[in-house]
Write a protein that holds these residues in place. Structure first.
Motif, PDB file in Angstrom:
ATOM      1  N   ALA A 308      10.453 -15.968   5.848  1.00  0.00           N
ATOM      2  CA  ALA A 308      11.975 -16.197   5.964  1.00  0.00           C
ATOM      3  C   ALA A 308      12.676 -14.799   5.335  1.00  0.00           C
ATOM      4  CB  ALA A 308      12.377 -17.367   4.999  1.00  0.00           C
ATOM      5  N   GLY A 309      11.736 -14.068   4.413  1.00  0.00           N
ATOM      6  CA  GLY A 309      12.282 -12.955   3.916  1.00  0.00           C
ATOM      7  C   GLY A 309      12.255 -11.683   4.777  1.00  0.00           C
ATOM      8  N   TYR A 310      11.665 -11.757   5.936  1.00  0.00           N
ATOM      9  CA  TYR A 310      11.506 -10.620   6.686  1.00  0.00           C
ATOM     10  C   TYR A 310      12.805 -10.282   7.433  1.00  0.00           C
ATOM     11  CZ  TYR A 310       6.284 -10.519   6.504  1.00  0.00           C
ATOM     12  OH  TYR A 310       5.154 -10.496   6.061  1.00  0.00           O
ATOM     13  N   ASP A 311      13.286  -8.811   7.324  1.00  0.00           N
ATOM     14  CA  ASP A 311      14.512  -8.629   7.821  1.00  0.00           C
ATOM     15  C   ASP A 311      14.376  -8.405   9.409  1.00  0.00           C
ATOM     16  OD1 ASP A 311      13.307  -6.043   7.648  1.00  0.00           O
ATOM     17  OD2 ASP A 311      15.000  -5.591   6.279  1.00  0.00           O
ATOM     18  N   ARG A 312      13.059  -8.059   9.632  1.00  0.00           N
ATOM     19  CA  ARG A 312      12.694  -7.884  11.278  1.00  0.00           C
ATOM     20  C   ARG A 312      11.142  -7.955  11.369  1.00  0.00           C
ATOM     21  NH1 ARG A 312      12.228  -2.250  14.468  1.00  0.00           N
ATOM     22  NH2 ARG A 312      10.445  -2.103  13.160  1.00  0.00           N
ATOM     23  N   LEU A 313      10.827  -8.616  12.470  1.00  0.00           N
ATOM     24  CA  LEU A 313       9.482  -8.842  13.133  1.00  0.00           C
ATOM     25  C   LEU A 313       9.320  -8.227  14.370  1.00  0.00           C
ATOM     26  CD1 LEU A 313       8.384 -12.026  11.266  1.00  0.00           C
ATOM     27  CD2 LEU A 313       7.548  -9.844  10.963  1.00  0.00           C
ATOM     28  N   ARG A 314       8.122  -7.793  14.775  1.00  0.00           N
ATOM     29  CA  ARG A 314       7.810  -7.398  16.177  1.00  0.00           C
ATOM     30  C   ARG A 314       6.543  -8.353  16.432  1.00  0.00           C
ATOM     31  NH1 ARG A 314       6.260  -2.470  16.680  1.00  0.00           N
ATOM     32  NH2 ARG A 314       6.918  -2.129  18.855  1.00  0.00           N
ATOM     33  N   THR A 342      15.347  -9.796  14.907  1.00  0.00           N
ATOM     34  CA  THR A 342      16.141  -9.337  13.679  1.00  0.00           C
ATOM     35  C   THR A 342      17.133 -10.317  13.311  1.00  0.00           C
ATOM     36  OG1 THR A 342      15.892  -6.900  14.535  1.00  0.00           O
ATOM     37  CG2 THR A 342      17.480  -7.613  12.801  1.00  0.00           C
ATOM     38  N   PRO A 343      16.795 -10.977  12.439  1.00  0.00           N
ATOM     39  CA  PRO A 343      17.894 -12.135  11.832  1.00  0.00           C
ATOM     40  C   PRO A 343      19.156 -11.484  11.489  1.00  0.00           C
ATOM     41  CG  PRO A 343      15.749 -12.124  10.752  1.00  0.00           C
ATOM     42  CD  PRO A 343      15.824 -11.094  11.492  1.00  0.00           C
ATOM     43  N   GLU A 344      20.084 -12.370  11.601  1.00  0.00           N
ATOM     44  CA  GLU A 344      21.809 -11.829  11.423  1.00  0.00           C
ATOM     45  C   GLU A 344      21.829 -11.915   9.813  1.00  0.00           C
ATOM     46  OE1 GLU A 344      21.243 -14.003  15.201  1.00  0.00           O
ATOM     47  OE2 GLU A 344      20.723 -14.533  12.990  1.00  0.00           O
ATOM     48  N   ALA A 490      18.388 -18.782  10.597  1.00  0.00           N
ATOM     49  CA  ALA A 490      16.840 -18.860  10.695  1.00  0.00           C
ATOM     50  C   ALA A 490      16.347 -17.650  10.583  1.00  0.00           C
ATOM     51  CB  ALA A 490      16.523 -19.629  12.178  1.00  0.00           C
ATOM     52  N   GLY A 491      15.015 -17.584   9.984  1.00  0.00           N
ATOM     53  CA  GLY A 491      14.172 -16.448   9.672  1.00  0.00           C
ATOM     54  C   GLY A 491      13.341 -15.945  11.127  1.00  0.00           C
ATOM     55  N   ALA A 492      12.934 -14.495  10.751  1.00  0.00           N
ATOM     56  CA  ALA A 492      12.707 -13.779  11.992  1.00  0.00           C
ATOM     57  C   ALA A 492      11.329 -14.031  12.554  1.00  0.00           C
ATOM     58  CB  ALA A 492      12.113 -12.339  11.372  1.00  0.00           C
ATOM     59  N   ALA A 493      10.856 -15.227  12.227  1.00  0.00           N
ATOM     60  CA  ALA A 493       9.540 -16.019  12.640  1.00  0.00           C
ATOM     61  C   ALA A 493       9.965 -17.027  13.738  1.00  0.00           C
ATOM     62  CB  ALA A 493       8.457 -16.220  11.797  1.00  0.00           C
TER      63      ALA A 493
END
Length: 521
Positions: A308-314, A342-344, A490-493
Motif C-alpha cells: 500500500a505504500g508504493y507510489d508506483r509498481l511495474r 501509479t495510484p492516485e 487502492a494501492g499500486a498492487a
C-alpha cells in the motif's frame, strides 16, 4: 479473492439462430430433431483429481418441442472454507431448439438467486430476477437473434448438420446466471472415440459401486469460445456431452449415477478426515490444490509487504494474450507486456462536479442493474447514513467515496460467501468477501449520484497475487478504492484486467492457470 466463487458459479451454469435462416433450413432442423432420443445422462465434476460434484442432464419431449433439465450439485473450498451449492436450469425449447422459457436457480447456505423468463416471438426477452433480501426485478429487452441456452448448443450443432471437422459456427446464447446474451463461436476440432462407463454394479464384498462395463462412443471434439474464454468438449452424434474441460480447472465426465455420487462422497469423507488432522476441507495439511482461491494464486518473485505504500509498481505480464483486457487507462499504463500502476494522489484529486453527477455521459455507471439495486430506498438510506456528517449530506464526490469505503469496510464481516450476491442481500447479511464488498459499494455510490463500476483483476497479498474485485469511482477519472481492505485509494498492487457487469467479469477466467506476473520494481 471471492470473485473466483462468483466466476465459478457462472462457469458451472454455462456448462449446463439467427432469425434470417431460410425456412427450408429451419424445416430440416425440425425434422432432424425428430431423431433426438430423450434421456438422462449423469456426470462427475472433478478438480485437481478430486470429484467435487455431480451433474445430470435430462432431455424430454413436450408439446412445444423439448424440455432440458440440468441439475448440478457442487462442493467448493475457498480460503479454507467449504461450501455447497445446487444449480438448476430448466428450459423449454421449440422443435428447432430455440429458447421459449427458462428457469435458473442457484441455492446455497448463503442464499439463493433465481432468474425466470420467456422469449416472445424471436426477439423480445423478459427476465424476472429474485434474490434473497430483494424485491423481484423484471427486465425486458430486445435481442438481435433468437437465442439458445448453453446446454442445448452442442445439440443444435449436431442436428443442424454442422458436425464436420474444421467447421466453425457462431450462435447467440442467453446466459441466465448473468442475465445477458453473448455470441459463442463453436469449432469442430476432430472426430474420435471416447470411452465412457456403460453400467455399474454393487460389489457385495466391499459394499462399493464398481464399473461393470466400458463402452466406446464415437464422438466429436469441439471448442466453444466467448469473451476470450475457451471450453473444450467431446460430444456424441446427438450433441450430448461426453466430457469437457474449462479454464477454471474443472472437468466434466459422463459416467453412471452411482459411480459419480460415490466418488463425490469419497471426496467429502477425505475432506472431513483431513480437517480432523489439521488440514483443510480441500485436502491434507499443506495441500491447497483443492482450494479455489489458493490453487489459482500466482506466486510473486518479490516481497511487497508494504504494497500500500508504493507510489508506483511495474509488472511484466506473460502467458496470455493481453488483447481485450482493460489494462491501459487511468492509473494503469501498458507498454508491450509491461504494466505500470501509479495510484492516485487522493489529496490532489479534483472531481470537477458536485453530487449528484450532473451529466449523462456516465449513465451506465449511475443506473441500477441486475443485483445492483441502487434505486431501492433501503440502499439510499444506508448510503446516506454512512456518509452523513454533522447532520448534512456532503456533495463532494471525494468525501463521499472515502466515507463509503470506510463504511462498507467496517460494516461487513470478512468471510467467503458461496452465492451470487445482490447489494440488498449483502446489506441484510452484513458479511462477505471482495465480491460482496464491491456490489454493495457500487449500489451505495450510485444511489447518491456518484458514478461507480466494478473492476476485477489481481491484488498482492502475503507473497502472491490473488484474483480480486474492487470498485472504481469517477472523480474526474476512474479512481480505484478497496472497501474489502479499507484502502483509499487502492494501492499500486491492484492490477485491473476487466471492468463492467457480471457478464464482462467472467472474462477473467481466461487468465486462470496461464497468467504469469513478474514484479519489476
Amino acid at each position: 479473492m471471492g470473485v473466483l466463487v462468483l466466476v465459478t458459479w457462472v462457469a458451472v451454469a454455462g456448462w449446463h439462430v439467427r432469425r434470417e435462416y431460410f425456412a427450408p433450413a429451419m424445416t430440416r432442423l425440425a425434422e432432424a430433431t425428430l431423431t433426438l432420443d430423450p434421456g438422462t445422462h449423469f456426470y462427475a465434476i472433478r478438480m485437481a483429481g478430486r470429484t467435487i460434484g455431480t451433474s445430470s442432464s435430462r432431455l424430454d419431449t413436450v408439446p412445444e418441442g423439448f424440455r432440458l433439465d440440468d441439475l448440478t450439485q457442487l462442493d467448493l473450498v475457498a480460503m479454507g472454507a467449504a461450501g455447497q451449492a445446487v444449480v438448476r436450469t430448466s428450459a423449454t425449447l421449440s422443435t428447432t431448439l430455440r429458447l421459449l422459457t427458462f428457469d435458473f436457480a442457484l441455492q446455497s447456505a448463503a442464499g439463493s438467486f433465481e432468474a425466470t423468463g420467456s422469449v416472445e416471438g424471436d426477439s423480445l426477452l423478459t427476465v424476472r430476477i429474485q434474490s434473497d433480501g430483494a424485491p423481484p426485478e423484471e427486465i425486458r429487452f430486445r435481442v438481435a437473434e433468437a437465442p439458445l441456452v448453453s446446454g442445448v448448443l452442442p445439440i443444435r450443432l449436431a442436428k443442424g448438420g454442422d458436425l464436420r471437422v474444421g467447421r466453425t459456427v457462431r450462435f447467440p446464447v442467453f446466459d441466465p446466471s448473468t442475465v445477458s446474451n453473448r455470441v459463442v463461436e463453436v469449432e469442430v476440432l476432430e472426430r474420435g472415440t471416447v470411452m465412457i462407463a456403460d453400467s455399474s454394479y454393487l460389489d457385495p464384498a466391499t459394499g462399493r459401486w464398481k464399473m461393470a462395463r466400458e463402452r466406446a462412443v464415437a464422438g466429436w471434439r469441439i471448442s466453444e469460445r466467448y469473451g476470450g474464454v475457451q471450453v473444450e468438449s467431446w460430444i456424441d452424434d446427438d450433441g450430448r456431452i461426453l466430457g469437457s474441460t474449462s479454464p477454471m480447472g474443472f472437468a466434466l465426465e459422463r459416467t453412471e449415477f452411482e459411480l459419480a455420487r460415490q466418488a463425490r462422497d469419497d471426496t467429502r469423507e477425505a475432506a472431513a478426515l483431513a480437517a480432523g488432522r489439521g488440514g483443510t476441507p480441500g485436502g491434507a495439511a499443506g495441500d491447497l490444490s483443492g482450494d479455489l482461491v489458493f490453487s489459482t494464486a500466482i506466486a510473486s518473485n518479490m516481497a511487497l509487504d508494504a504494497a500500500a505504500g508504493y507510489d508506483r509498481l511495474r509488472f511484466r505480464l506473460s502467458g496470455v494474450t493481453l488483447d481485450g483486457f482493460d489494462l491501459d487507462g487511468g492509473r494503469q499504463a501498458l507498454e508491450g507486456d509491461v504494466l505500470t500502476v501509479t495510484p492516485e494522489d487522493w489529496a490532489r484529486l479534483t472531481p470537477g462536479y458536485s453530487l449528484p453527477y450532473p451529466r449523462m455521459d456516465l449513465r451506465e455507471a449511475l443506473e441500477p442493474e441486475p443485483l445492483v439495486q441502487s434505486g431501492d430506498p433501503r440502499i439510499r438510506a444506508a448510503a446516506e447514513a454512512m456518509v452523513r456528517g454533522g447532520g448534512r449530506l456532503p456533495n463532494d464526490p471525494r468525501v463521499v467515496a472515502e466515507r463509503l469505503t470506510r463504511g462498507v469496510h467496517g460494516l461487513l464481516r470478512k468471510e467467503v460467501v458461496f452465492a451470487l450476491p445482490s447489494a440488498l442481500s449483502v446489506l441484510e447479511s452484513r458479511r462477505g468477501d471482495c465480491t460482496e464488498h464491491t456490489v454493495l459499494y457500487v449500489a451505495l455510490a450510485r444511489s447518491l449520484g456518484l458514478p461507480a463500476r466494478t473492476a476485477v483483476g489481481l491484488v498482492y497479498l502475503d507473497g502472491a497475487f490473488f484474483y480480486h474485485a474492487w470498485p472504481e469511482v469517477w472523480l474526474g477519472a476512474w479512481v480505484a478504492v478497496d472497501p474489502t481492505f479499507g484502502d483509499v485509494p487502492a494501492g499500486a498492487a491492484h492490477l485491473r484486467f476487466v471492468t463492467g457487469t457480471l457478464a464482462q467479469q467472467v472474462e477473467i477466467a481466461r487468465l486462470i492457470g496461464t497468467l504469469g506476473i513478474e514484479v519489476l520494481e
